[in-house]
Enzyme design. Structure first.
Site, short mmCIF file in Angstrom:
data_model
loop_
_atom_site.label_atom_id
_atom_site.label_comp_id
_atom_site.label_asym_id
_atom_site.label_seq_id
_atom_site.Cartn_x
_atom_site.Cartn_y
_atom_site.Cartn_z
N THR A 159 110.12 48.26 44.02
CA THR A 159 111.79 48.28 42.75
C THR A 159 112.42 47.05 42.84
O THR A 159 112.54 46.37 44.60
CB THR A 159 112.50 49.23 43.50
OG1 THR A 159 111.59 50.82 42.87
CG2 THR A 159 113.70 49.16 42.28
N GLU A 194 111.94 30.51 37.87
CA GLU A 194 112.97 29.06 39.09
C GLU A 194 112.72 28.37 37.70
O GLU A 194 111.16 27.77 37.23
CB GLU A 194 112.91 28.77 39.46
CG GLU A 194 113.20 30.10 41.24
CD GLU A 194 112.06 31.26 40.92
OE1 GLU A 194 110.79 30.33 40.86
OE2 GLU A 194 112.45 32.11 41.33
#
Length: 266
Positions: free
Chosen positions: A87, A187
């Site tokens: 997760t 990013e």
């Protein structure tokens, strides 16, 4: 009384003990992007279950991430639990589900944790397909799995002993500092430059929170990053998740052999 994250991990460990008929494990591995293809080469299969069937776990939400827990006996005779999915923090469900696998492994008796991921590389010498040992990390999520006055020493978040062991399997492995961003967006070039100024060599969206939880549980951690692409701004092409997945597939045979060699020594 509300169930704590540690209660849920204990429940999951008890469920897995019953399902596999295995009282305790020795080590656990979390296989990130590109790494799951090596799961079948890590030892003698002892069983498998979909993670979504285990208390506290859910099905993976990202293409290319597996969703099973496999139990194997390694070449060294150790019992290893292999999580072929994780997760991620960017799923928005909080930090506890992110570290639930780590805490479950600890509750099941694991003493060693191998964390793997796919990442962007800042070093031009690290072409896609390069595996880098994590020597340290920078957590930019703004979050932590620790609660209250829980002061955990992270001076050696990633075990030097395990890094030395990995170098014994492949002496060419470089080492680097992993920077975790929140994601799920990749990013920006400016953020990548910032990561480099801060001392980072790799950027990604996983691992650091799991490492913190592992050290809280006194697990010894080995971190391995697969460079799937040059970080934003360091390549003439834009980032694409399909290319990340392809880089993992292309590196599959080497990753499988490397993991098998390391696990056989643990």
């Amino acid at each position: 009384m509300n169930q704590t994250p540690f209660d849920l991990a204990a429940e999951a460990a008890d469920f897995l003990r019953s399902h596999f008929g295995c009282d305790r494990i020795d080590l656990a591995l979390v296989l990130g992007s590109g790494w799951s293809s090596g799961a079948d080469q890590l030892g003698e299969p002892l069983g498998e279950i979909e993670l979504g069937e285990v208390p506290g776990f859910s099905k993976p939400v990202v293409s290319g991430h597996g969703g099973a827990l496999k139990l194997v006996r390694t070449a060294g005779g150790k019992i290893a639990a292999i999580f072929t999915g994780r997760t991620h923090y960017y799923e928005g469900r909080g930090v506890e589900p992110v570290v639930h696998g780590v805490r479950t492994a600890a509750a099941w008796g694991a003493q060693t944790l191998v964390l793997t991921n796919g990442c962007g590389g800042l070093d031009p010498a690290w072409a896609p397909g390069t595996v880098v040992l994590l020597s340290d990390h920078i957590n930019l999520t703004g979050d932590t799995p620790l609660r209250g006055a829980t002061f955990i020493d992270l001076s050696e978040a990633y075990s030097k002993r395990l890094r030395d062991l990995a170098h014994g399997v492949d002496a060419s492995l470089p080492e680097g500092v992993y920077v975790q961003f929140r994601g799920p967006q990749y990013e920006t070039p400016a953020e990548v430059r910032m990561a480099g100024v801060l001392g980072g060599d790799l950027v990604g969206m996983s691992t650091t929170l799991e490492t913190i939880a592992a050290r809280e549980a006194d697990l010894e951690v080995l971190g391995l990053s697969l460079v799937t692409n040059a970080a934003a701004g360091l390549s003439e092409t834009n980032l694409d998740h399909t290319e990340v997945l392809q880089a993992g597939k292309d590196a599959g045979p080497r990753l499988a052999a490397l993991l098998a060699g390391i696990v056989g020594e643990l």
